[in-house]
Scaffold this motif. Structure first.
Motif, PDB file in Angstrom:
ATOM      1  N   GLU A 107      30.551  51.332 -15.964  1.00 51.42           N
ATOM      2  CA  GLU A 107      30.460  51.913 -14.647  1.00 51.42           C
ATOM      3  C   GLU A 107      31.491  53.038 -14.516  1.00 51.42           C
ATOM      4  OE1 GLU A 107      31.360  48.485 -12.140  1.00 51.42           O
ATOM      5  OE2 GLU A 107      33.126  49.496 -11.363  1.00 51.42           O
ATOM      6  N   SER A 115      24.057  54.023 -11.261  1.00 48.76           N
ATOM      7  CA  SER A 115      24.295  52.690 -10.720  1.00 48.76           C
ATOM      8  C   SER A 115      25.133  51.878 -11.714  1.00 48.76           C
ATOM      9  CB  SER A 115      22.949  52.009 -10.484  1.00 48.76           C
ATOM     10  OG  SER A 115      23.111  50.703 -10.014  1.00 48.76           O
ATOM     11  N   PRO A 116      26.127  51.116 -11.253  1.00 47.95           N
ATOM     12  CA  PRO A 116      26.417  50.850  -9.848  1.00 47.95           C
ATOM     13  C   PRO A 116      27.150  52.006  -9.170  1.00 47.95           C
ATOM     14  CG  PRO A 116      28.056  49.787 -11.217  1.00 47.95           C
ATOM     15  CD  PRO A 116      27.053  50.381 -12.153  1.00 47.95           C
ATOM     16  N   TRP A 117      26.748  52.296  -7.938  1.00 47.98           N
ATOM     17  CA  TRP A 117      27.531  53.259  -7.168  1.00 47.98           C
ATOM     18  C   TRP A 117      28.951  52.718  -7.090  1.00 47.98           C
ATOM     19  CZ3 TRP A 117      23.551  55.500  -8.228  1.00 47.98           C
ATOM     20  CH2 TRP A 117      22.377  55.609  -7.511  1.00 47.98           C
ATOM     21  N   SER A 161      18.788  47.156  -7.255  1.00 46.52           N
ATOM     22  CA  SER A 161      19.858  47.341  -8.233  1.00 46.52           C
ATOM     23  C   SER A 161      21.097  46.678  -7.673  1.00 46.52           C
ATOM     24  CB  SER A 161      20.113  48.828  -8.481  1.00 46.52           C
ATOM     25  OG  SER A 161      21.153  49.005  -9.427  1.00 46.52           O
ATOM     26  N   TYR A 162      21.844  46.012  -8.548  1.00 47.91           N
ATOM     27  CA  TYR A 162      23.009  45.259  -8.097  1.00 47.91           C
ATOM     28  C   TYR A 162      24.228  45.612  -8.934  1.00 47.91           C
ATOM     29  CZ  TYR A 162      19.298  42.286  -6.155  1.00 47.91           C
ATOM     30  OH  TYR A 162      18.194  41.811  -5.486  1.00 47.91           O
ATOM     31  N   LYS A 163      25.408  45.402  -8.338  1.00 49.54           N
ATOM     32  CA  LYS A 163      26.643  45.510  -9.106  1.00 49.54           C
ATOM     33  C   LYS A 163      26.632  44.417 -10.178  1.00 49.54           C
ATOM     34  CE  LYS A 163      31.632  45.643  -8.752  1.00 49.54           C
ATOM     35  NZ  LYS A 163      32.790  45.921  -7.929  1.00 49.54           N
ATOM     36  N   SER A 164      27.011  44.799 -11.373  1.00 53.16           N
ATOM     37  CA  SER A 164      26.899  43.895 -12.521  1.00 53.16           C
ATOM     38  C   SER A 164      27.620  42.570 -12.313  1.00 53.16           C
ATOM     39  CB  SER A 164      27.457  44.571 -13.773  1.00 53.16           C
ATOM     40  OG  SER A 164      26.804  45.770 -14.029  1.00 53.16           O
TER      41      SER A 164
END
Lengths: 107, 120
Positions: A1, A95-97, B58-61
């Protein structure tokens, strides 16, 4: 990220002075994908600048954004009392933002 | 003028599921990505994930195994579900809309946020 690092953590200035806030990305972020938000205590963030340099609706022209690649800046040309707040940068290239940790502008 | 309003319980017990809803008024959900962002006390903003009005997510990992964001077009709302919560999930939760149209835009409209405390 993509990690965003904002500096300084706190900026102590007086009304009428110029504020320059920095946002550095861990990898290149196209100028199309960087935003700045203002957040006052007890309030939700408010979009100030998007696509690096475009002012959101209703944002005064003392706010300006610039930069490219990994280094971006938010400049407030002449601070007014209402500008003392926390400012967050955000990337929306991939993504992720992610957001920076914020810069507090205080009197 | 599009307006977002979060709702849900302010207190959740550890190991239980946090469920929040965001009602969208004043406009259509079509064509936008609808996001959840949280902020722990005294900390910065953390993006949790988004849902498109088509249902794409979409998600934060680091949260992916516990998070579900879904859209309810018939009720003009979208929701957040976070399972197995701990004290680290205590935060103010915001829903936000991206400017659109399409993928990769800043968040131009935010709800006022709702504080959720995880405690027994």
């Amino acid at each position: 990220e993509i990690v965003l690092t904002q500096s300084p953590g706190t900026l102590s200035l007086s009304p009428g002075e110029r504020a320059t806030l920095s946002c550095r990305a861990s990898q290149s972020v196209s100028a199309r994908y960087l935003a700045w938000y203002q957040q006052k205590p007890g309030q939700a963030p408010r979009l100030l600048i998007y696509d690096t340099s475009r002012r959101a609706t209703g944002i005064p022209d003392r706010f300006s954004g610039g930069g490219s690649g990994t280094d971006f800046t938010l400049t407030i040309s002449r601070l007014e009392a209402e500008d003392f707040a926390v400012y967050h940068c955000q990337q929306y290239l991939s993504s992720p933002w992610t957001f920076g940790q914020g810069t507090r502008v205080e009197i | 003028q599009v307006h977002l309003q979060e709702s849900g319980p302010g207190l959740v017990k550890p190991s239980e599921t946090l469920s929040l809803n965001c009602f969208v008024s004043g406009g259509s959900m079509s064509g936008h990505y609808w996001n959840w962002v949280r902020q722990s006390p005294g900390k910065g903003l953390e993006w949790i994930g988004f849902v498109h009005d088509s249902g794409t997510t979409s998600y934060k990992s680091s949260l992916k195994s516990r998070v579900t964001i879904s859209v309810d077009r018939s009720n003009n709302s979208f929701s957040l579900r976070l399972t197995s919560v701990t004290a680290a999930d205590t935060a103010r939760y915001y829903c936000a809309r991206d400017q659109g149209p399409g993928y990769g835009y800043s968040l131009d409209i935010w709800g006022q946020g709702t504080m959720v405390v995880v405690s027994s």
